[in-house]
Design an enzyme around this catalytic site. Sequence first.
Site, PDB file in Angstrom:
ATOM      1  N   ASP A  22     -12.673   3.585  -4.789  1.00  0.00           N
ATOM      2  CA  ASP A  22     -12.028   4.905  -4.815  1.00  0.00           C
ATOM      3  C   ASP A  22     -11.234   5.133  -6.113  1.00  0.00           C
ATOM      4  O   ASP A  22     -10.732   4.187  -6.711  1.00  0.00           O
ATOM      5  CB  ASP A  22     -11.091   5.029  -3.604  1.00  0.00           C
ATOM      6  N   ASN A  70     -18.331  12.360   2.670  1.00  0.00           N
ATOM      7  CA  ASN A  70     -18.399  12.796   1.264  1.00  0.00           C
ATOM      8  C   ASN A  70     -19.367  13.962   1.027  1.00  0.00           C
ATOM      9  O   ASN A  70     -19.357  14.582  -0.036  1.00  0.00           O
ATOM     10  CB  ASN A  70     -18.745  11.625   0.330  1.00  0.00           C
TER      11      ASN A  70
HETATM   12  C1  IPE Z   1     -13.682   6.633   0.487  1.00  0.00           C
HETATM   13  O1  IPE Z   1     -13.120   7.399  -0.504  1.00  0.00           O
HETATM   14  C2  IPE Z   1     -15.171   6.685   0.400  1.00  0.00           C
HETATM   15  C3  IPE Z   1     -15.762   5.951  -0.710  1.00  0.00           C
HETATM   16  C4  IPE Z   1     -15.103   5.249  -1.585  1.00  0.00           C
HETATM   17  C5  IPE Z   1     -17.174   6.026  -0.804  1.00  0.00           C
HETATM   18  P1  IPE Z   1     -12.689   8.929  -0.247  1.00  0.00           P
HETATM   19  O2  IPE Z   1     -12.144   9.419  -1.531  1.00  0.00           O
HETATM   20  O3  IPE Z   1     -13.828   9.665   0.338  1.00  0.00           O
HETATM   21  O4  IPE Z   1     -11.577   8.751   0.849  1.00  0.00           O
HETATM   22  P2  IPE Z   1     -10.415   9.741   1.294  1.00  0.00           P
HETATM   23  O5  IPE Z   1     -11.033  11.090   1.478  1.00  0.00           O
HETATM   24  O6  IPE Z   1      -9.388   9.735   0.201  1.00  0.00           O
HETATM   25  O7  IPE Z   1      -9.864   9.156   2.549  1.00  0.00           O
HETATM   26  C1  IPE Z   2     -14.633   7.409  -5.070  1.00  0.00           C
HETATM   27  O1  IPE Z   2     -13.917   8.150  -5.984  1.00  0.00           O
HETATM   28  C2  IPE Z   2     -16.096   7.695  -5.093  1.00  0.00           C
HETATM   29  C3  IPE Z   2     -16.600   8.364  -3.913  1.00  0.00           C
HETATM   30  C4  IPE Z   2     -15.915   8.711  -2.867  1.00  0.00           C
HETATM   31  C5  IPE Z   2     -18.006   8.704  -3.908  1.00  0.00           C
HETATM   32  P1  IPE Z   2     -13.393   9.599  -5.645  1.00  0.00           P
HETATM   33  O2  IPE Z   2     -14.413  10.584  -6.117  1.00  0.00           O
HETATM   34  O3  IPE Z   2     -13.006   9.730  -4.236  1.00  0.00           O
HETATM   35  O4  IPE Z   2     -12.127   9.666  -6.591  1.00  0.00           O
HETATM   36  P2  IPE Z   2     -10.761  10.366  -6.266  1.00  0.00           P
HETATM   37  O5  IPE Z   2     -10.251   9.784  -4.998  1.00  0.00           O
HETATM   38  O6  IPE Z   2     -11.042  11.830  -6.158  1.00  0.00           O
HETATM   39  O7  IPE Z   2      -9.897  10.019  -7.444  1.00  0.00           O
HETATM   40 MG    MG Z   3     -11.254   9.381  -3.274  1.00  0.00          MG
END
Ligand code: IPE
Ligand code: IPE
Ligand code: MG
Length: 245
Positions: A22, A70
């Site tokens: 993340d 997602n």
């Molecule tokens: C968790 O990250 C999912 C992945 C890393 C694939 P998110 O960015 O989707 O999680 P939340 O929404 O902050 O809980």
């Molecule tokens: C994690 O990074 C990747 C996925 C969830 C696919 P994010 O895209 O959630 O990054 P932040 O949380 O917005 O910084």
């Molecule tokens: Mg995230």
Amino acid sequence: MSEAQTLPQFSVLPRHVGFIMDGNGRWAKKRGLPRSEGHKAGAKNFRKIGEYAADLGIEYVTFYAFSTENWKRPDEEVNALMELFSEYLNEVIDRIGENEEKGIHLKFIGDKNGLSDELLNLMDYTEKLTEDKKKVTLNIAINYGGRHEIACGVKEIARKVSKGELSPEDIDENLISDFLYTKGQPDPDLIIRPSGEYRLSNFLTWQGAYSELWFSDILWPDFSTDDFNEALRAFEHRHRRFGGI
Ligand code: IPE
Ligand code: IPE
Ligand code: MG
């Protein structure tokens, strides 16, 4: 990557480590870049950390790449992520010799429904190409949600009960585990979440019941092998009781 002699030694290593990758979006934002650039950097880091885990001899590593939640993101971002998965898998196919050396078996966990045929073919092909590799199992969680996984498993069990292939008395924790994507794998000993969020976001909900958790503020693209070592050092000192004393 690392020379065997320079690898740190640990008194105890987890058999299975889960990573919640993340913070890609915030990493890009900090640099004034589009979110897709953050995902690119995150994908690059995934390769590095995955290889390092294999070098360390961790038997199972699971990377959370795309959750069932997602899909809520804009199409453009979802498409960029799907494109990155395909690129990575094509690269694995091109560099199969290196994976052979490291003995990495790639496996995909998550719901295959909703993924493109092109991606599914690549997933299937790379899984088969690496299936006799026994040193490390590297799970990539794509379209994965812990609750969804349990619901799908329960549905399958219910079908078997209704056909008379199973009886309700057969249903116990081991049986449920056998109906999850991680069938036959040990539960994660350690789950690592960078990015400064202190939650599991639907990752390995069943399997993570007794996992040790390690959080850090570092954004995933910056998460280094040193950070990984720090998490592993912390794990060395955890006292796992599993409800005992
Ligand atoms: C968790 O990250 C999912 C992945 C890393 C694939 P998110 O960015 O989707 O999680 P939340 O929404 O902050 O809980
Ligand atoms: C994690 O990074 C990747 C996925 C969830 C696919 P994010 O895209 O959630 O990054 P932040 O949380 O917005 O910084
Ligand atoms: Mg995230």
